[in-house]
Design an enzyme around this catalytic site. Structure first.
Site, short mmCIF file in Angstrom:
data_model
loop_
_atom_site.label_atom_id
_atom_site.label_comp_id
_atom_site.label_asym_id
_atom_site.label_seq_id
_atom_site.Cartn_x
_atom_site.Cartn_y
_atom_site.Cartn_z
N SER A 321 0.84 -1.20 0.00
CA SER A 321 0.00 0.00 0.00
C SER A 321 0.87 1.25 0.00
O SER A 321 1.68 1.47 0.91
CB SER A 321 -0.92 0.01 1.22
N SER A 351 5.16 -6.28 -3.65
CA SER A 351 4.26 -7.32 -3.17
C SER A 351 5.06 -8.58 -2.87
O SER A 351 5.96 -8.94 -3.63
CB SER A 351 3.18 -7.62 -4.22
N ALA A 373 5.68 -9.77 8.14
CA ALA A 373 4.36 -9.44 8.71
C ALA A 373 3.30 -9.26 7.64
O ALA A 373 2.14 -9.01 7.97
CB ALA A 373 4.46 -8.18 9.56
N SER A 416 2.83 -15.03 13.00
CA SER A 416 1.74 -15.97 12.81
C SER A 416 0.58 -15.63 13.76
O SER A 416 0.54 -14.53 14.32
CB SER A 416 2.24 -17.41 13.03
N LYS A 419 -4.98 -18.43 15.22
CA LYS A 419 -5.98 -19.01 14.32
C LYS A 419 -5.39 -20.11 13.44
O LYS A 419 -6.13 -20.79 12.72
CB LYS A 419 -6.62 -17.91 13.47
N GLY A 476 -6.67 -2.95 19.25
CA GLY A 476 -6.41 -1.68 18.59
C GLY A 476 -5.92 -1.79 17.17
O GLY A 476 -5.72 -0.78 16.51
N VAL A 481 -11.70 -5.50 17.45
CA VAL A 481 -12.97 -5.09 18.05
C VAL A 481 -12.90 -3.74 18.74
O VAL A 481 -13.90 -3.03 18.83
CB VAL A 481 -13.47 -6.16 19.06
N THR A 498 -20.62 -11.25 17.77
CA THR A 498 -21.13 -12.35 16.94
C THR A 498 -21.76 -13.48 17.75
O THR A 498 -22.69 -14.13 17.27
CB THR A 498 -19.99 -12.94 16.09
N GLU A 575 -15.57 -18.41 11.65
CA GLU A 575 -15.24 -17.93 12.99
C GLU A 575 -15.42 -19.03 14.03
O GLU A 575 -16.40 -19.77 14.01
CB GLU A 575 -16.11 -16.72 13.35
#
Length: 655
Positions: A321, A351, A373, A416, A419, A476, A481, A498, A575
């Site tokens: 970006s 990229s 990252a 990592s 998840k 943050g 959230v 959720t 999720e």
């Protein structure tokens, strides 16, 4: 009250030049009054001046006004006048007094005692000082009332920061200060500038009786444990809790209303951050060339900030970006200037999906340490775009690792996620595949890479130490959230969760960055590090905590008239209710008390390479079923989400 309304409102509405004329006229009058009063005190004269006394009435304003102009007394804004302005007034009167006294000694006018040169300046100082002080309190007080202060405030902390905050509030139109709170029992019952100081156990009663709307934490040097205790004690009160920044941020100037902040994410977390080990932080950074991919992201940018303070020789930023790269590069240049760090920060657009660009960058700068990252991390988006997740998270990691090996990079650290452990979504599965790639590379002293079309191959000697660092959600970060809940609170709700049982491990962005830097320094090759993050937190509890600390009551069946509701929206595609940090059991401790090393099975490179070629082909044609089938076969515990996400038309994709 009528006089105040008639006089103050037109006066505050005058243009600035007109206000200066009013002040000069006032000072002229005060100068003449002080001369008359000096004659009265010295020779008991109450009538009109006689003999050569009129010369004194002429001399005094002719000296006073130019001196006051020279000292800038008419540039000050009356209602914001403070001690500094009164000190300047005293200096101006002192210069005037010297000139006035010398003039009286020189001219020796009839009927004018020489001691008048001492008495009149003292009277003038008294009158001008009183006029400025009265104007400050009168105009500022009327201004605040006229604009209806938005909040009724208590300041927690009666120290220097609290007193400076009270001074800022005195000229602000936003809050009415009702009192101080302080842990020091000896201060309770006393006052500062007529504002009472109360003990912490009196706060609840004061909030109810005084209509308090806001509490400001003005204790920038307080330790984290006591700070958490205070915040916990205020959480159930119907007040908006805010804070001042730390001592470092306050050191450059006085406190202003603009310094008021929402509570830090550390305050919401409710536990002390993981302390960093300075030796580990600097081991792979000081004096070296360091490269960070995804340098403009939440984790990547924090990595860059902390790496910079360890004084590398060069810091290379790789980011897709343009805006994100510009932003972090501009910030880092400012940090270099602020901390006088003589190093080069190199911003490079590129990229991780483009191996040719990566190879060019790595061969040019030869980084000793790499922090990878760059990744797609938002679960629902990657679930709807699985091929892009595969290309970016899996093959972006492989491309970066290969470029690092070919350029002789010493250490390579992958950022990592928890998840990746028994994932139920494509994002988690691709991050675990990225880990598997690095584990396989770490176990191979040399590797042969074959191009996707099989047209060429390359043998690469591996001297790079690979490591992976897993952690939970970061408070943050973009898409987390906390920013979402803050926006929803500003918009009046609802707060969207959720599922009432969704539970996550949480850490702050600085903690996550420090963990990555320290764990990478302990790596020997193929290590998977995880953080002892304490107890997980329910998302719905975090929502309640943020609402309460914003001074809002929750609207539910028991309180239908509450300010804001928490709305359950249903689990998103992919999720999980709970996240885990370990696939296996019995993690091994490390030199850092809060970092553990996991023992995870992996697939050797000769076996993994053809599987990667297979999933690359499936991703190229956007064959979601085949991609998920391969990930299910390769990633332990992966259970694909069965709902059909939004599709993107299959398109051929070039290398």
């Amino acid at each position: 009250m009528f006089f105040t309304r008639v006089v103050a409102t037109p006066l505050l509405g005058l243009p600035r030049p007109a206000k200066r004329v009013v002040v000069i006229a006032l000072d002229l009058l005060l100068t003449l009054v002080s001369v008359w009063a000096a004659f009265y005190l010295r020779i008991d004269q109450t009538g009109l001046p006689h003999a050569q006394q009129p010369y004194v009435y002429l001399l005094a304003p002719l000296l006073a006004i130019p001196v006051f102009v020279r000292f800038g007394l008419y540039r000050a804004i009356f209602r914001y006048t403070g001690m500094a302005a009164l000190a300047t007034t005293a200096k101006a009167v002192a210069v005037y007094a010297l000139l006035f006294f010398v003039a009286l000694l020189y001219f020796k006018w009839d009927g004018v005692p020489r001691t008048l040169g001492l008495i009149q300046p003292l009277l003038l100082l008294l009158l001008v000082g009183i006029s400025r002080s009265m104007a400050r309190f009168w105009l500022a007080g009327w201004s605040s009332k006229a604009h209806h202060a938005a909040g009724r405030l208590l300041i927690y902390g009666a120290g220097e920061a609290g007193v400076e905050t009270a001074a800022a509030l005195a000229v602000s139109r936003q809050f009415v200060l009702l009192g101080f709170i302080d842990d020091d029992k000896s201060k309770a019952g006393r006052s500062i500038n007529d504002v009472d100081i109360m003990a912490p156990d009196e706060v609840a009663e004061a909030v109810e009786n005084m209509g308090v709307t806001d509490i400001l934490l003005a204790m920038p040097a307080l330790d984290r444990a006591r700070r958490n205790e205070i915040i916990a004690s205020l959480r159930e009160l119907p007040v908006h809790v805010r804070t001042l920044p730390g001592m470092v941020n306050l050191a450059s100037g006085r406190v202003t209303i603009q310094d008021f902040q929402e509570l830090d994410v550390e305050d919401l977390l409710g536990r002390p951050p993981v302390p960093p080990d300075s030796t580990l932080l600097a081991r792979n950074l000081a004096g070296k060339v360091v490269l960070v991919t995804g340098a403009g992201g939440s984790i990547g940018s924090e990595l860059c900030r902390q790496i910079l303070l360890e004084k590398p020789r060069q810091l290379v930023l790789v980011e897709l970006s343009e805006f994100a790269l510009y932003t972090i590069h501009h910030e880092l240049e400012g940090l270099c200037s602020e901390h006088n760090l003589p190093m080069e920060v190199i911003p490079l657009l590129g990229s991780v999906g483009n191996f040719g660009r990566l190879k060019e960058i790595f061969n040019l700068y030869r980084p000793a340490t790499v922090y990878h990252a760059a990744a797609y991390k938002h679960v629902p988006l990657v679930e709807s775009n699985p091929s892009e997740g595969v290309f970016n998270n899996v093959f972006g990691t492989l491309n970066t690792a290969r470029a690092a090996m070919e350029s002789g990079t010493s250490h390579f650290v992958l950022v990592s996620t928890d998840k990746a452990v028994r994932p139920t979504n494509v994002m988690g599965a691709t991050k675990r595949m990225a880990e598997l790639v690095l584990q396989a590379l770490a176990a191979s002293p040399s590797l042969r890479f074959v191009s996707p079309d099989g047209s060429y191959s390359a043998e690469v000697q591996n001297r790079t130490v690979f490591a992976m660092v897993r952690f939970g959600n970061v408070l943050g970060s973009s898409g987390s959230v906390v920013p979402l809940f803050r926006k929803q609170l500003r918009d009046g709700g609802p707060l969207t969760v959720t599922h009432p049982e969704v539970t996550r491990y949480f850490m702050t962005i600085p903690e996550a960055a420090q963990l990555v830097l320290q764990a990478g320094a302990m790596a020997h090759g193929g290590d998977v590090f995880v953080l002892d993050m304490g107890s997980p937190l329910k998302i719905v509890d975090l929502a309640r905590r943020m609402a309460q600390l914003s001074g809002l009551s929750l609207r539910d069946e028991n309180n239908p008239d509450g300010d804001i509701e928490i709305r359950i929206t249903g689990l998103r595609p992919g999720e999980k209710l709970y996240e885990e940090l370990l696939i296996g059991d019995n993690p091994e401790p490390t030199a850092h008390q809060r970092i553990m090393k996991a023992h995870e099975d992996f697939v050797a490179w000769p076996e993994l390479a053809p599987i990667l070629a297979e999933i690359r082909q499936a991703a190229t044609v956007n064959n979601e079923a085949v991609m998920k089938s391969i990930m299910k076969r390769l990633v332990h515990g992966y259970i694909p989400h069965t709902a059909c996400p939004a599709k993107i038309p299959a398109q051929a994709r070039a290398e």
